[in-house]
Enzyme design. Structure first.
Site, PDB file in Angstrom:
ATOM      1  NE  ARG A 110     -21.256  75.857   7.501  1.00 57.90           N
ATOM      2  CZ  ARG A 110     -21.917  76.956   7.148  1.00 57.90           C
ATOM      3  NH1 ARG A 110     -23.251  76.795   6.775  1.00 57.90           N
ATOM      4  NH2 ARG A 110     -21.417  78.041   6.986  1.00 57.90           N
ATOM      5  CB  SER A 146     -31.476  51.174  13.971  1.00 61.62           C
ATOM      6  OG  SER A 146     -31.610  51.487  15.208  1.00 61.62           O
ATOM      7  CD  GLU A 157     -24.903  74.541   4.850  1.00 54.78           C
ATOM      8  OE1 GLU A 157     -25.014  75.197   3.767  1.00 54.78           O
ATOM      9  OE2 GLU A 157     -24.092  74.333   5.699  1.00 54.78           O
TER      10      GLU A 157
END
Length: 146
Positions: free
Chosen positions: A87, A113, A90
């Site tokens: 996820r 960063s 995703e």
């Protein structure tokens, strides 16, 4: 001991002692996310933290120097199968270009960063189901022309 053996020893000792990452980090006086990452081999621990961790988890003496080693940060290029990690992939897949556009619109041409960086994970109670709140805080690093 190598890095993988120390990671395994840490995870086994944590489980055997019924500790949480939060309690371990609290003992070390450091962030839960950072300590967990270091225990899983993705960051090098300062000497005092490595020493405290070895004492807390009763790790072999050679584990201290391994915990202090600079890691080679590598992960599988394959999409993970674990649902939680998938996820997160995703989220980046769906919102990555959006985040890039918004960050660069606000800051200019550059990146966030992952070295000068912190992250927190919080639980937010909600009547419709508890919410996961992940806060990433990274220094903006502008690209330069030369």
């Amino acid at each position: 001991m190598n890095k993988a053996q120390v990671v395994e020893a840490v995870v086994l000792a944590k489980k055997a002692k019924q500790l949480t990452w939060e309690s371990i980090a609290s003992t070390l006086g450091m962030s839960t996310v950072w300590v967990t990452s270091a225990c899983l081999g993705m960051n090098s621990m300062p000497e005092q933290a490595a020493e405290k961790l070895c004492e807390l988890l009763e790790l072999p003496s050679e584990a201290k120097s391994v915990l202090m080693e600079y890691p080679t940060k590598a992960w599988s290029p394959a999409i993970p199968q674990d649902p939680l990690i998938y996820r997160l992939y995703e989220v980046v897949g769906v919102y990555g270009d959006t985040l890039k556009e918004v960050i660069q619109e606000k800051f200019g041409d550059g990146i966030m960063s992952a070295i000068d960086f912190s992250m927190e994970v919080e639980k937010q109670p909600d009547p419709k189901g508890d919410r996961v709140v992940i806060t990433m805080n990274g220094k903006f690093l502008p690209y330069k022309a030369w």
